[in-house]
Design a protein around this motif. Structure first.
Motif: not given
Length: 389
Positions: A85-109
């Motif tokens: 469900a989050l795939d499109k929003k997350i991928c588009e936002t991250l591609q625009a943001l170009r973060p140096d890293c992602i810090v993800a909760d171990s369960m927020a897969v």
């Protein structure tokens, strides 16, 4: 300045430990973007992050079910549904943001998988114990739980196929649940409290609890009994009523956080009881002689950090594992049944045993020496720099 994207499970026990890390990173002039849900927006923004609302992709009734679900097959389906469900929003936002890293909760897969899909450096944020085949032993799955897992495997395999079809490189169930020894990982406990800490690589760093600072100092003499079953599995009116009956004649204050206004209003208790839907747990623990808790990792960390011995009444397998670790280290006891007599007996047992408090204080020292939010921020900076070199 680095750009850092955070992802977290929609649960207070998972979000709260990250907030002081976010605060420390923004203090160091890094830009933090935090993908989360509206109940957490104010806290996230107060910590200095830019909040990205994911409510439309994951309604909060499903988010609550995710936090409370103890069935592995059902949990994997919820995690898969959320990721897609989050795939499109997350991928588009991250591609625009170009973060140096992602810090993800171990369960927020969905954060972890987005990092793998887009080739962004990943840092895992683990608010429970770090999990591998050794530390899993402390969970002591029952026959019924093991049977449920076996029965769920066809559904789990279907969810893995769905993820692969959308470009997510998922190998198997363990690649979803287990701490990968090659992934940079922050664990919000100490090596001394983590079961089988010696079995994890140097990539897994134990920084201790990440707690906000409070002004209240610990009372010289602690007499209060504090009772809470956390923010998720707390709908147990019979348990709270039994606590009232058990401690009706207790000579000190009894403070109960019971989760909802309705549950608080339904309880009739003597004047020495303070009953609220929620309380400021860190503040209350400064005057608590003991803490009767469900055994959630966040609550246990906060209790032991305050040097408070515990009575543990776990509601899930994960909480059972945390409770067993506390008992192993002799910093608390298990509540053997939900009855006034058993609750009264457990309270008297803890108050009569100073060794439990001494061991809680020893764990507290290990927590404080681990470095907390400052150490976590230093590790994130170091890992970002390592990836750039």
């Amino acid at each position: 300045m680095a750009i850092i994207a955070f992802f977290c499970l929609p649960a207070y026990g998972h979000t709260n430990p990250t907030l002081e890390v976010v605060r420390e990173l923004t203090k160091r002039n890094h830009q933090v973007v935090y993908f989360s849900f509206s109940p957490f927006q104010q806290r996230i923004e107060e910590a200095g992050a830019r909040f990205i609302n994911c409510d439309a992709e994951l309604p909060m009734d499903k988010a609550g079910a995710m936090a409370a679900n103890s069935d592995v097959g059902g949990s994997i389906k919820l995690l898969t549904d959320t990721t897609l469900a989050l795939d499109k929003k997350i991928c588009e936002t991250l591609q625009a943001l170009r973060p140096d890293c992602i810090v993800a909760d171990s369960m927020a897969v969905w954060g972890k998988f987005a990092a793998l899909k887009l080739g962004i450096p990943l840092i895992s944020s683990t608010t429970t114990f770090a999990f591998n085949r050794y530390s899993a032993k402390i969970m002591k799955q029952s026959f019924g739980q093991l049977f449920s897992l076996i029965r769920s495997m066809p559904q789990i395999r279907r969810q893995i196929r769905r993820l692969r079809e959308h470009g997510y490189p998922v190998k198997n169930l363990l690649s979803i649940l287990q701490n990968d020894d090659q992934t940079c990982t922050i664990v919000y406990t100490s090596r001394e409290f983590q079961p089988y800490a010696e079995t994890f690589s140097e990539r897994i760093q134990f920084v201790g609890p990440s707690l906000r600072q409070i002004s209240t100092k610990a009372a010289d003499v602690r007499t209060a009994v504090y009772i809470s079953l956390g923010t998720v599995n707390n709908q147990h009116p019979d348990f709270f009523q039994n606590c009232v009956e058990a401690l009706r004649d207790y000579p000190g204050e009894v403070i109960m956080a019971v989760g909802t206004e309705n549950q608080a209003a339904a309880l009739e208790a003597p004047a020495h009881f303070t009953i609220r839907p929620q309380v400021d747990q860190l503040e209350v623990l400064q005057k608590a002689a003991l803490f009767l808790t469900h055994g959630g990792m966040n609550s246990v960390n906060e209790g032991l950090y305050a040097e408070v011995p515990l009575i543990l009444y776990p509601q899930t397998a994960e909480q059972g594992g945390v409770a067993r670790r506390v008992v192993q280290l002799n910093a608390g006891i298990l509540l053997d049944e939900n009855s006034p007599a058993a609750i009264r007996r457990a309270v008297n047992q803890v108050l009569a045993n100073p060794v439990l408090k001494e061991n809680a204080a020893a764990i507290s020292r290990s927590f404080r020496q681990a470095g907390g939010a400052v150490r976590a921020a230093q590790l994130i900076e170091g890992w970002i720099q390592e990836k750039k070199n």
